[in-house]
Motif scaffolding. Structure first.
Motif, PDB file in Angstrom:
ATOM      1  N   SER A 122       0.798  -1.227   0.000  1.00 16.86           N
ATOM      2  CA  SER A 122       0.000   0.000   0.000  1.00 16.86           C
ATOM      3  C   SER A 122       0.830   1.277   0.000  1.00 16.86           C
ATOM      4  CB  SER A 122      -0.933   0.018   1.216  1.00 16.86           C
ATOM      5  OG  SER A 122      -1.814  -1.080   1.190  1.00 16.86           O
ATOM      6  N   ASN A 123       2.067   1.210   0.470  1.00 17.19           N
ATOM      7  CA  ASN A 123       2.873   2.423   0.643  1.00 17.19           C
ATOM      8  C   ASN A 123       4.092   2.394  -0.272  1.00 17.19           C
ATOM      9  OD1 ASN A 123       1.245   3.390   2.943  1.00 17.19           O
ATOM     10  ND2 ASN A 123       2.101   1.596   3.962  1.00 17.19           N
ATOM     11  N   THR A 124       4.225   3.424  -1.089  1.00 15.89           N
ATOM     12  CA  THR A 124       5.311   3.481  -2.057  1.00 15.89           C
ATOM     13  C   THR A 124       6.549   4.134  -1.463  1.00 15.89           C
ATOM     14  OG1 THR A 124       4.659   5.652  -2.906  1.00 15.89           O
ATOM     15  CG2 THR A 124       3.620   3.707  -3.909  1.00 15.89           C
ATOM     16  N   GLU A 125       7.658   3.935  -2.153  1.00 15.57           N
ATOM     17  CA  GLU A 125       8.901   4.581  -1.748  1.00 15.57           C
ATOM     18  C   GLU A 125       8.748   6.098  -1.790  1.00 15.57           C
ATOM     19  OE1 GLU A 125      13.651   4.351  -2.886  1.00 15.57           O
ATOM     20  OE2 GLU A 125      12.247   2.825  -3.603  1.00 15.57           O
ATOM     21  N   GLU A 126       8.001   6.583  -2.760  1.00 15.06           N
ATOM     22  CA  GLU A 126       7.777   8.028  -2.877  1.00 15.06           C
ATOM     23  C   GLU A 126       7.060   8.577  -1.640  1.00 15.06           C
ATOM     24  OE1 GLU A 126       5.423  11.238  -5.752  1.00 15.06           O
ATOM     25  OE2 GLU A 126       5.543   9.119  -6.322  1.00 15.06           O
ATOM     26  N   LYS A 130       8.649  11.339   0.824  1.00 12.45           N
ATOM     27  CA  LYS A 130       7.978  12.619   1.042  1.00 12.45           C
ATOM     28  C   LYS A 130       7.772  12.860   2.534  1.00 12.45           C
ATOM     29  CE  LYS A 130       3.955  15.379  -0.266  1.00 12.45           C
ATOM     30  NZ  LYS A 130       2.677  15.425  -1.026  1.00 12.45           N
ATOM     31  N   ALA A 131       7.337  11.809   3.249  1.00 15.30           N
ATOM     32  CA  ALA A 131       7.147  11.930   4.702  1.00 15.30           C
ATOM     33  C   ALA A 131       8.474  12.220   5.386  1.00 15.30           C
ATOM     34  CB  ALA A 131       6.524  10.655   5.254  1.00 15.30           C
ATOM     35  N   SER A 132       9.540  11.549   4.946  1.00 19.56           N
ATOM     36  CA  SER A 132      10.871  11.782   5.512  1.00 19.56           C
ATOM     37  C   SER A 132      11.308  13.221   5.287  1.00 19.56           C
ATOM     38  CB  SER A 132      11.892  10.838   4.862  1.00 19.56           C
ATOM     39  OG  SER A 132      11.556   9.496   5.076  1.00 19.56           O
ATOM     40  N   VAL A 233       0.775  13.515   3.589  1.00 22.30           N
ATOM     41  CA  VAL A 233       1.136  12.131   3.258  1.00 22.30           C
ATOM     42  C   VAL A 233       0.292  11.207   4.120  1.00 22.30           C
ATOM     43  CG1 VAL A 233       2.957  10.386   3.148  1.00 22.30           C
ATOM     44  CG2 VAL A 233       3.519  12.794   2.768  1.00 22.30           C
ATOM     45  N   VAL A 234      -0.279  10.179   3.495  1.00 16.54           N
ATOM     46  CA  VAL A 234      -1.038   9.159   4.224  1.00 16.54           C
ATOM     47  C   VAL A 234      -0.331   7.825   4.072  1.00 16.54           C
ATOM     48  CG1 VAL A 234      -3.222   7.922   4.464  1.00 16.54           C
ATOM     49  CG2 VAL A 234      -3.226  10.355   3.852  1.00 16.54           C
ATOM     50  N   LEU A 235       0.061   7.223   5.193  1.00 12.34           N
ATOM     51  CA  LEU A 235       0.631   5.878   5.216  1.00 12.34           C
ATOM     52  C   LEU A 235      -0.398   4.940   5.841  1.00 12.34           C
ATOM     53  CD1 LEU A 235       4.216   6.747   6.537  1.00 12.34           C
ATOM     54  CD2 LEU A 235       3.559   6.285   4.166  1.00 12.34           C
ATOM     55  N   THR A 236      -0.689   3.837   5.182  1.00 12.42           N
ATOM     56  CA  THR A 236      -1.686   2.909   5.703  1.00 12.42           C
ATOM     57  C   THR A 236      -1.029   1.616   6.159  1.00 12.42           C
ATOM     58  OG1 THR A 236      -2.164   2.098   3.466  1.00 12.42           O
ATOM     59  CG2 THR A 236      -3.582   3.839   4.330  1.00 12.42           C
ATOM     60  N   ALA A 237      -1.467   1.136   7.324  1.00 16.90           N
ATOM     61  CA  ALA A 237      -0.996  -0.135   7.877  1.00 16.90           C
ATOM     62  C   ALA A 237      -2.188  -0.818   8.535  1.00 16.90           C
ATOM     63  CB  ALA A 237       0.118   0.101   8.895  1.00 16.90           C
ATOM     64  N   ARG A 238      -2.601  -1.936   7.970  1.00 14.35           N
ATOM     65  CA  ARG A 238      -3.790  -2.627   8.453  1.00 14.35           C
ATOM     66  C   ARG A 238      -3.605  -3.105   9.888  1.00 14.35           C
ATOM     67  NH1 ARG A 238      -5.525  -6.747   3.907  1.00 14.35           N
ATOM     68  NH2 ARG A 238      -4.689  -8.201   5.425  1.00 14.35           N
ATOM     69  N   LEU A 258       9.665   4.379   8.030  1.00 17.22           N
ATOM     70  CA  LEU A 258       9.822   5.833   7.986  1.00 17.22           C
ATOM     71  C   LEU A 258      11.131   6.245   8.660  1.00 17.22           C
ATOM     72  CD1 LEU A 258       8.735   8.643   7.349  1.00 17.22           C
ATOM     73  CD2 LEU A 258       7.378   8.527   9.451  1.00 17.22           C
ATOM     74  N   CYS A 259      11.424   5.653   9.808  1.00 15.05           N
ATOM     75  CA  CYS A 259      12.669   5.975  10.520  1.00 15.05           C
ATOM     76  C   CYS A 259      13.895   5.577   9.694  1.00 15.05           C
ATOM     77  CB  CYS A 259      12.701   5.249  11.870  1.00 15.05           C
ATOM     78  SG  CYS A 259      11.502   5.868  13.067  1.00 15.05           S
ATOM     79  N   ALA A 260      13.813   4.435   9.028  1.00 16.78           N
ATOM     80  CA  ALA A 260      14.939   3.971   8.214  1.00 16.78           C
ATOM     81  C   ALA A 260      15.199   4.929   7.051  1.00 16.78           C
ATOM     82  CB  ALA A 260      14.662   2.564   7.696  1.00 16.78           C
ATOM     83  N   TYR A 261      14.130   5.408   6.421  1.00 19.66           N
ATOM     84  CA  TYR A 261      14.286   6.369   5.325  1.00 19.66           C
ATOM     85  C   TYR A 261      14.940   7.650   5.830  1.00 19.66           C
ATOM     86  CZ  TYR A 261      11.950   4.019   1.454  1.00 19.66           C
ATOM     87  OH  TYR A 261      11.637   3.158   0.423  1.00 19.66           O
TER      88      TYR A 261
END
Length: 287
Positions: A122-126, A130-132, A233-238, A258-261
């Motif tokens: 669901s979540n792309t590298e882009e 962008k969130a980073s 930015v919307v990140l989804t995690a079920r 997100l932290c790794a990026y």
């Protein structure tokens, strides 16, 4: 989805060895969810290439893609409760009425793996980049979470504070969420972590922050979350779970991504900070 697998197998032109592997998979779906391709080949005493050829013949890119599909099927089979039921007490009633066909370990694994796989898809590298960028370039960063999702907020706060300056995590000690958010402005950023049943308080705080001009990163379970309209930015995690509570493992996974990026984008510029922190924490064994 199980019917879909059967249709793929029926419509494919399989060699005798591929048929042997396919029959085993259909009869031992639970085992195959957690077996490597080499282990599967070993059990059947066929070549590793026979297993790989089957996955390609069925239209998958390889064994990992095929196994992800099997885990999705198993997750559906293992569901003990309709995840559309949001009220914990009602979920317990639904759980009690279900016949438990799988072990607790297998059921929890099936849900967790399915949630993580969905999060990856669901979540792309882009989106992560962008969130980073928003967090790296903002003056101050505020993290908002509540109830069960605070575990994700606490983790994010710990790592971001060791990576970026001016990170603050909401804690309801003597102030409400509006007090905490009131000084956010353009050039600042906020991370909101909210899950079904979405808190009205979180929604109103996100609206307030948005009106004040700060950037917003939203981590949630569904893109239909109402607060998404305020987010940059919307990140989804079920958060599907076999029990009465939400599972936040996939949310933790998204937060870790997100932290790794951010670590990569900043080229680990926090090394001196970590050394300074460790100089004191190591003296008391608080690692």
């Amino acid at each position: 989805m199980e019917n879909e697998l059967q249709k793929l197998i029926i419509s494919a032109q399989l060699t005798p060895k591929e048929k042997e592997v396919a029959d085993y998979v259909l009869e031992n779906l639970q085992k195959c969810c957690f077996m490597t391709s080499t282990e599967l080949a070993g059990v059947l005493k066929v070549s590793y290439s026979s297993v790989i050829r089957l996955t390609k013949t069925l239209g998958f890119t390889g064994y990992p893609d095929f196994q992800s599909f099997l885990r999705e099927i198993y997750a559906e089979q293992s569901r003990d409760v309709d995840t559309g039921i949001l009220i914990p007490a009602e979920r317990i009633e639904a759980i009690k009425k279900k016949e438990h066909k799988a072990t607790v370990q297998d059921t929890v694994c099936a849900y967790t793996l399915s949630n993580i796989q969905s999060t990856i898809a669901s979540n792309t590298e882009e989106q992560y980049r962008k969130a980073s960028s928003i967090l790296i370039n903002s003056d101050v960063k505020y993290i908002f979470s509540s109830r069960g999702s605070t575990c994700v907020g606490e983790f994010l706060n710990t790592i971001l504070r060791q990576t970026l300056p001016h990170v603050y995590n909401y804690g309801s000690h003597g102030q409400n969420m509006f007090d905490f958010a009131s000084d956010l402005k353009k050039g600042d950023a906020a991370v909101f972590i909210t899950y079904s049943r979405y808190s009205k308080l979180m929604y109103l705080t996100a609206e307030m922050v948005h009106k004040q001009g700060a950037s917003i990163i939203l981590l949630t379970d569904k893109p239909t979350c109402e607060a998404a309209k305020f987010a940059d930015v919307v990140l989804t995690a079920r958060a599907d779970s076999s029990e009465f509570y939400n599972s936040y493992v996939a949310g933790m996974f998204a937060a870790e991504m997100l932290c790794a990026y951010i670590c990569r984008e900043t080229n680990y510029s926090n090394q001196e900070l970590l050394e300074r922190i460790d100089e004191y924490t190591s003296q008391i064994g608080n690692f």
